[in-house]
Design a protein around this motif. Structure first.
Motif, PDB file in Angstrom:
ATOM      1  N   THR A 128      47.038  40.459  40.684  1.00 30.15           N
ATOM      2  CA  THR A 128      48.044  40.569  41.733  1.00 30.15           C
ATOM      3  C   THR A 128      48.511  42.019  41.766  1.00 30.15           C
ATOM      4  O   THR A 128      48.066  42.844  40.960  1.00 30.15           O
ATOM      5  CB  THR A 128      49.252  39.641  41.472  1.00 30.15           C
ATOM      6  OG1 THR A 128      49.956  40.116  40.314  1.00 30.15           O
ATOM      7  CG2 THR A 128      48.824  38.202  41.258  1.00 30.15           C
ATOM      8  N   LYS A 129      49.436  42.318  42.673  1.00 32.53           N
ATOM      9  CA  LYS A 129      49.971  43.685  42.732  1.00 32.53           C
ATOM     10  C   LYS A 129      50.718  44.043  41.455  1.00 32.53           C
ATOM     11  O   LYS A 129      50.796  45.205  41.083  1.00 32.53           O
ATOM     12  CB  LYS A 129      50.892  43.840  43.944  1.00 32.53           C
ATOM     13  CG  LYS A 129      50.143  43.846  45.249  1.00 32.53           C
ATOM     14  CD  LYS A 129      51.064  44.058  46.416  1.00 32.53           C
ATOM     15  CE  LYS A 129      50.238  44.045  47.698  1.00 32.53           C
ATOM     16  NZ  LYS A 129      51.039  44.312  48.874  1.00 32.53           N
ATOM     17  N   LYS A 130      51.260  43.035  40.767  1.00 35.32           N
ATOM     18  CA  LYS A 130      52.068  43.299  39.580  1.00 35.32           C
ATOM     19  C   LYS A 130      51.344  43.040  38.261  1.00 35.32           C
ATOM     20  O   LYS A 130      51.696  43.618  37.242  1.00 35.32           O
ATOM     21  CB  LYS A 130      53.343  42.452  39.621  1.00 35.32           C
ATOM     22  CG  LYS A 130      54.274  42.840  40.753  1.00 35.32           C
ATOM     23  CD  LYS A 130      55.527  42.019  40.728  1.00 35.32           C
ATOM     24  CE  LYS A 130      56.439  42.427  41.881  1.00 35.32           C
ATOM     25  NZ  LYS A 130      57.692  41.701  41.858  1.00 35.32           N
ATOM     26  N   THR A 131      50.371  42.151  38.256  1.00 35.37           N
ATOM     27  CA  THR A 131      49.713  41.805  36.994  1.00 35.37           C
ATOM     28  C   THR A 131      48.194  41.819  37.113  1.00 35.37           C
ATOM     29  O   THR A 131      47.631  41.554  38.168  1.00 35.37           O
ATOM     30  CB  THR A 131      50.128  40.399  36.497  1.00 35.37           C
ATOM     31  OG1 THR A 131      49.723  39.440  37.467  1.00 35.37           O
ATOM     32  CG2 THR A 131      51.612  40.306  36.258  1.00 35.37           C
ATOM     33  N   VAL A 132      47.579  42.148  36.001  1.00 37.59           N
ATOM     34  CA  VAL A 132      46.125  42.088  35.876  1.00 37.59           C
ATOM     35  C   VAL A 132      45.826  41.315  34.599  1.00 37.59           C
ATOM     36  O   VAL A 132      46.161  41.769  33.508  1.00 37.59           O
ATOM     37  CB  VAL A 132      45.504  43.506  35.813  1.00 37.59           C
ATOM     38  CG1 VAL A 132      44.015  43.424  35.531  1.00 37.59           C
ATOM     39  CG2 VAL A 132      45.783  44.281  37.088  1.00 37.59           C
ATOM     40  N   LYS A 133      45.228  40.131  34.754  1.00 41.38           N
ATOM     41  CA  LYS A 133      44.836  39.306  33.605  1.00 41.38           C
ATOM     42  C   LYS A 133      43.430  38.796  33.872  1.00 41.38           C
ATOM     43  O   LYS A 133      43.245  37.682  34.340  1.00 41.38           O
ATOM     44  CB  LYS A 133      45.809  38.155  33.405  1.00 41.38           C
ATOM     45  CG  LYS A 133      47.164  38.620  32.930  1.00 41.38           C
ATOM     46  CD  LYS A 133      48.045  37.464  32.573  1.00 41.38           C
ATOM     47  CE  LYS A 133      49.380  38.014  32.092  1.00 41.38           C
ATOM     48  NZ  LYS A 133      50.257  37.000  31.576  1.00 41.38           N
ATOM     49  N   THR A 134      42.463  39.642  33.574  1.00 45.23           N
ATOM     50  CA  THR A 134      41.073  39.261  33.792  1.00 45.23           C
ATOM     51  C   THR A 134      40.433  38.869  32.463  1.00 45.23           C
ATOM     52  O   THR A 134      40.918  39.243  31.391  1.00 45.23           O
ATOM     53  CB  THR A 134      40.272  40.418  34.436  1.00 45.23           C
ATOM     54  OG1 THR A 134      40.360  41.561  33.588  1.00 45.23           O
ATOM     55  CG2 THR A 134      40.810  40.749  35.817  1.00 45.23           C
ATOM     56  N   HIS A 135      39.345  38.130  32.557  1.00 46.68           N
ATOM     57  CA  HIS A 135      38.657  37.701  31.342  1.00 46.68           C
ATOM     58  C   HIS A 135      37.146  37.867  31.450  1.00 46.68           C
ATOM     59  O   HIS A 135      36.441  37.647  30.475  1.00 46.68           O
ATOM     60  CB  HIS A 135      38.999  36.249  31.009  1.00 46.68           C
ATOM     61  CG  HIS A 135      38.623  35.295  32.099  1.00 46.68           C
ATOM     62  ND1 HIS A 135      37.357  34.788  32.232  1.00 46.68           N
ATOM     63  CD2 HIS A 135      39.346  34.781  33.116  1.00 46.68           C
ATOM     64  CE1 HIS A 135      37.322  33.985  33.289  1.00 46.68           C
ATOM     65  NE2 HIS A 135      38.520  33.966  33.843  1.00 46.68           N
ATOM     66  N   HIS A 136      36.650  38.266  32.629  1.00 44.17           N
ATOM     67  CA  HIS A 136      35.202  38.404  32.775  1.00 44.17           C
ATOM     68  C   HIS A 136      34.868  39.359  33.912  1.00 44.17           C
ATOM     69  O   HIS A 136      35.623  39.486  34.882  1.00 44.17           O
ATOM     70  CB  HIS A 136      34.553  37.043  33.048  1.00 44.17           C
ATOM     71  CG  HIS A 136      33.066  37.075  32.952  1.00 44.17           C
ATOM     72  ND1 HIS A 136      32.405  37.250  31.759  1.00 44.17           N
ATOM     73  CD2 HIS A 136      32.107  37.003  33.897  1.00 44.17           C
ATOM     74  CE1 HIS A 136      31.097  37.261  31.984  1.00 44.17           C
ATOM     75  NE2 HIS A 136      30.887  37.119  33.278  1.00 44.17           N
ATOM     76  N   VAL A 137      33.716  40.022  33.779  1.00 47.37           N
ATOM     77  CA  VAL A 137      33.203  40.912  34.816  1.00 47.37           C
ATOM     78  C   VAL A 137      31.685  40.810  34.834  1.00 47.37           C
ATOM     79  O   VAL A 137      31.052  40.606  33.799  1.00 47.37           O
ATOM     80  CB  VAL A 137      33.655  42.383  34.589  1.00 47.37           C
ATOM     81  CG1 VAL A 137      33.099  42.944  33.289  1.00 47.37           C
ATOM     82  CG2 VAL A 137      33.281  43.258  35.769  1.00 47.37           C
ATOM     83  N   GLY A 138      31.117  40.926  36.041  1.00 46.70           N
ATOM     84  CA  GLY A 138      29.669  40.956  36.210  1.00 46.70           C
ATOM     85  C   GLY A 138      29.314  42.027  37.227  1.00 46.70           C
ATOM     86  O   GLY A 138      30.167  42.452  38.018  1.00 46.70           O
ATOM     87  N   ILE A 139      28.091  42.466  37.223  1.00 44.30           N
ATOM     88  CA  ILE A 139      27.623  43.492  38.164  1.00 44.30           C
ATOM     89  C   ILE A 139      26.997  42.787  39.356  1.00 44.30           C
ATOM     90  O   ILE A 139      26.008  42.067  39.205  1.00 44.30           O
ATOM     91  CB  ILE A 139      26.613  44.433  37.488  1.00 44.30           C
ATOM     92  CG1 ILE A 139      27.271  45.126  36.301  1.00 44.30           C
ATOM     93  CG2 ILE A 139      26.057  45.442  38.496  1.00 44.30           C
ATOM     94  CD1 ILE A 139      26.298  45.804  35.360  1.00 44.30           C
ATOM     95  N   TYR A 140      27.597  42.979  40.531  1.00 39.28           N
ATOM     96  CA  TYR A 140      27.127  42.304  41.738  1.00 39.28           C
ATOM     97  C   TYR A 140      25.752  42.832  42.134  1.00 39.28           C
ATOM     98  O   TYR A 140      25.538  44.033  42.246  1.00 39.28           O
ATOM     99  CB  TYR A 140      28.126  42.510  42.879  1.00 39.28           C
ATOM    100  CG  TYR A 140      27.732  41.807  44.158  1.00 39.28           C
ATOM    101  CD1 TYR A 140      27.588  40.427  44.200  1.00 39.28           C
ATOM    102  CD2 TYR A 140      27.492  42.528  45.320  1.00 39.28           C
ATOM    103  CE1 TYR A 140      27.224  39.779  45.365  1.00 39.28           C
ATOM    104  CE2 TYR A 140      27.136  41.890  46.490  1.00 39.28           C
ATOM    105  CZ  TYR A 140      27.006  40.510  46.508  1.00 39.28           C
ATOM    106  OH  TYR A 140      26.638  39.875  47.671  1.00 39.28           O
ATOM    107  N   LEU A 141      24.811  41.899  42.330  1.00 45.38           N
ATOM    108  CA  LEU A 141      23.440  42.250  42.680  1.00 45.38           C
ATOM    109  C   LEU A 141      23.126  41.990  44.149  1.00 45.38           C
ATOM    110  O   LEU A 141      22.107  42.447  44.658  1.00 45.38           O
ATOM    111  CB  LEU A 141      22.454  41.448  41.814  1.00 45.38           C
ATOM    112  CG  LEU A 141      22.607  41.607  40.307  1.00 45.38           C
ATOM    113  CD1 LEU A 141      21.713  40.616  39.578  1.00 45.38           C
ATOM    114  CD2 LEU A 141      22.319  43.035  39.887  1.00 45.38           C
ATOM    115  N   GLY A 142      23.981  41.258  44.826  1.00 54.30           N
ATOM    116  CA  GLY A 142      23.733  40.834  46.202  1.00 54.30           C
ATOM    117  C   GLY A 142      23.405  39.356  46.229  1.00 54.30           C
ATOM    118  O   GLY A 142      23.119  38.736  45.194  1.00 54.30           O
ATOM    119  N   ASN A 143      23.496  38.764  47.401  1.00 55.33           N
ATOM    120  CA  ASN A 143      23.156  37.347  47.603  1.00 55.33           C
ATOM    121  C   ASN A 143      23.883  36.407  46.648  1.00 55.33           C
ATOM    122  O   ASN A 143      23.311  35.420  46.186  1.00 55.33           O
ATOM    123  CB  ASN A 143      21.648  37.125  47.496  1.00 55.33           C
ATOM    124  CG  ASN A 143      20.892  37.908  48.532  1.00 55.33           C
ATOM    125  OD1 ASN A 143      21.325  38.004  49.686  1.00 55.33           O
ATOM    126  ND2 ASN A 143      19.779  38.505  48.153  1.00 55.33           N
TER     127      ASN A 143
END
Length: 181
Positions: A128-143
């Motif tokens: 959100t504008k006030k908080t960042v609580k992420t737990h995962h990331v991936g590299i977008y390849l398309g489709n």
């Protein structure tokens, strides 16, 4: 006659494709690198990829909540999801642009985009504008796919973005402005 037509067709195609800007049909460097890394069969390691230099490293058991017990990360050379993103972006940019931080630190170096392009990052969690609580990331390849270091016991692989819950959005790297850090 057939041979002349074939030669003429080949020349027309060659001329037409020579006028297309290079890279228009080629995947971005980030995507090429992600696929190269996938070929190595690198294991997931909680905290892997967060050594001083980007790339596979032994992980840590601090904060580990994986299914495999006891925690194998401290003896497993590999990458976690943010370690994978860090390494690919470092190779593509020629320097460590994302740094050794986790997904929360990485998303702060990015800008959200509505229309993703291959090479952008797909984050999961709550932003959100006030908080960042992420737990995962991936590299977008398309489709709808991403290069992914998904979990303990897996290797770096391609997965559908929709298979993972709580998608937070696509983000694109924004280099720091001249003179700022």
């Amino acid at each position: 006659m057939k041979r002349r037509l074939a030669v003429a067709a080949a020349l027309i195609l060659l001329t037409a494709t020579a006028s297309v800007p290079l890279g228009l049909s080629l995947p971005p460097r980030i995507v090429q690198l992600a696929y190269e890394i996938e070929r190595y069969g690198i294991a997931y390691s909680w905290g892997g990829g967060h050594a001083e230099e980007p790339g596979p490293s032994k992980g840590t058991c601090r904060g580990y909540r994986g299914r495999i017990k006891p925690c194998p990360a401290a003896r497993t050379r590999g990458l976690d999801c943010s370690g994978l993103a860090r390494w690919v972006y470092a190779l593509a940019h020629g320097k460590d642009v994302l740094g050794p931080g986790n997904t929360d630190a990485q998303v702060r170096k990015m800008r959200r985009v509505k229309s993703p392009k291959p090479g952008d990052l797909a984050f999961f969690g709550k932003i959100t504008k006030k908080t960042v609580k992420t737990h995962h990331v991936g590299i977008y390849l398309g489709n709808g796919t991403m290069m992914n270091a998904p979990e303990t016991g897996a290797i770096v692989r391609v997965d559908d973005i929709g298979e993972k819950e709580d998608f937070a959005g696509f983000y694109r790297y924004r280099p720091p402005r001249e003179g700022s850090r």
